[in-house]
Structures are given as C-alpha cells and as structure tokens.
Motif scaffolding. Structure first.
Motif: not given
Length: 328
Positions: A226-251
C-alpha cells in the motif's frame, strides 16, 4: 545473545544464524560489511552461505565476499561457526554438481579457497542426490573430516526419511552423520512439522529454518504494498503465496497491529518458539532488519497469541504431534 548446542554435538551456536544470500548482491558492500560486523558484535557466531550464492554476479561470489571479510582479521574467522553447501551445479559440466565423491571433495576445496579459510564448520548437502549411494557420500565426508577440512556435516531440504536413511548408513560406518537440517519453515509453510522435525528430534539433528518470513510475506507485506515500499516481499514466493493466503495475512497484520509489534518480529518469534528449532537462518538486507531479528529473540508469545496464529495458519493435519498428526 542466547546460545544452544547444534543438535547432539558439543558445538555452541547463536539462536540466530546469519544467512548471506543478500550480502554483496541485494545489499551493497558497505552495508553488507556493517551487517556482518553488527551481527558479530551482538554475539551472532553462526554464519551460513552456499557455494552457488552470488550467482547474480557469478557463482561463488558470496563465498569470495565472506573470504574478504574474514581477511580483515580481528578474530572474525575464529569466532564464526561457518556453514556452506554443496550440490547445485557450479558449471554446465556433468560432474560439477550433485553428491558424487568427486564433486563433494572438489567443491569443498573450491569453497575453502574462496572463503580464504582452512576449514568449514558445517558442510551441508544442499539437496538429496537420488543417484548417490550413502556409502559414497559418507566416504567423501569422512575423507574431508579426517583431513581437518570439515568439522561437521549438515543437510538441507531433506525429507524425514532421507534423514533417517542417511543416519542409519552413517551409524553403520561409525560416523557422526548429519548434525543439522535446513528446511523452509514459517507460519505459512509448516510441512516439516509432520516428518522432518520428528526425524531430527529422534536423531539429534538441529533444525535450521530458512525463509522464516516466507520471503517477506510475514513482514507486513500488505502495508508495504500500500505504501509502495515492498521490495523482496513483492517478488518470488511471497507474491505467489499472497494470492492464496491474503485473508490470513490480513488477519495476521491486524493481530500484529493490536500487539503493537512489527509483523517481522512476530513471525520470527513464532519460529524461534517452535519445538526442535535451533536457529532460524535470516537474510537481512540492512542492519535495521538484523536488529529486528535480534529483538524477536527477546519476545515471548503468550499462549493466546500462539492460538490465534494457529487459527490463521493451521498446522498440517489435525495439529497433533508428528508423524501421526495426519491420522487423528
């Protein structure tokens, strides 16, 4: 700094292991040297690398970078428990990869040269080699330990049955065998709780979780995006996992906000609290990230928080102790 024994050995290591994947590559030389010096100043004595790290420049670059740091003196090499790895291809030639006796010994010699050291404390098999019989592997490792070039042998990315098979083969040869296992382990990826952790506990093998924040997924990724400061977390396994786990990550991030804590600190504290875990392998790109991991070591998570985390990121199976958890 908190120290513990590396599995069933008498070797003492810090409860955080400094991974070097980002040093000299994602982190600049000056920042990388500051990370290494700060870690040592705080008592982190466990440093992990691999022969292929630094491939963005050339394979072996990270070992060379560490060798330059050791060469600065000040007891750097003597204070550090140094781990590196063998398995992945170092060139296109057919015998420049895997766990053949030839490659194990040649890779060790190459790593020693790049690291500018006479010995490797923990020489780790980066992956199981399904073509290499254990007698061949252990014969090569025995040669290196007799020569004083390797002190202990570790594994990485092994299954539970690989660890059992390796240990039984080593025992037949009256050899110490594997003393540590590096596996991916974090709130999102808990598979090793079923078989790997129980095998390690049974055989006295240290568990060294890599990617304890799942490539930045557990470090406040939604806020950073949201802040536009994501680096590693906007790449690789983090991006792929976020698609599946977005609700859990939000919680998860809401829970961290409620606790008034940095998500990275909570994620690291959770891994440190897990049964069987010896030392998570962290990969900081800055001194600030390193200091956050150090703070996590001092944080105890209350039972109710651990329960909430289990609800957000359920354990594999029914949550009972492995390896029977899959059944009931």
């Amino acid at each position: 700094m908190q120290y513990t024994y590396l599995g069933r050995t008498a070797l003492q290591v810090s409860r955080i292991c400094l991974g070097t994947l980002n040093l000299g590559v994602r982190a600049g030389d000056e920042e990388s040297h500051a990370i290494l010096d700060t870690a040592l100043d705080h008592g982190i004595n466990f440093v992990d690398t691999a022969n292929q790290y630094g491939w963005q420049k050339h394979k072996g670059y990270t070992e060379e970078f560490l060798g330059g740091w050791f060469a600065q003196g000040g007891g750097r090499r003597e204070k550090v428990v140094l781990g590196t790895k063998v398995f992945n291809p170092m060139s296109d030639w057919p015998n420049d990869s895997g766990l053949s006796a030839r490659h194990i010994i040649a890779s060790c010699e190459d790593s020693l040269r790049r690291l500018r050291t006479d010995w490797i404390d923990v020489f780790q098999m980066h992956h199981v080699d399904r073509h290499a019989p254990w007698d061949e592997v252990w014969q090569a490792m025995e040669t290196l330990t007799r020569q004083g070039k390797v002190r202990y042998v570790g594994s990485s990315n092994f299954a539970g049955w690989h660890i059992a098979e390796a240990q039984e083969a080593a025992a037949r040869r009256h050899f110490l065998g594997i003393v540590s296992e590096q596996s991916v382990y974090n709130l999102v990826t808990r598979h090793i709780e079923l078989e790997v952790v129980p095998a390690c506990q049974r055989y006295g093998v240290a568990v060294l979780p890599w990617s304890p924040l799942h490539g930045g997924l557990l470090s406040g990724v939604l806020r950073k995006l949201e802040e536009g400061t994501a680096m590693k977390s906007s790449q690789g396994r983090a991006v792929e996992a976020l698609r599946t786990h977005r609700d859990a990550i939000a919680g998860y991030e809401k829970l961290c906000d409620r606790l008034g804590a940095d998500p990275a600190e909570i994620g690291m504290a959770w891994v440190l609290s897990r049964p069987g875990v010896t030392a998570p392998v962290i990969g900081p790109r800055s001194v600030a990230q390193l200091e956050g991991a150090l703070r996590a070591m001092e944080r105890e998570l209350p039972e109710e928080v651990l329960g909430e985390l289990d609800t957000l990121f359920p354990p594999i199976g029914n949550g009972g102790p492995g390896p029977e958890a899959w059944a009931w």
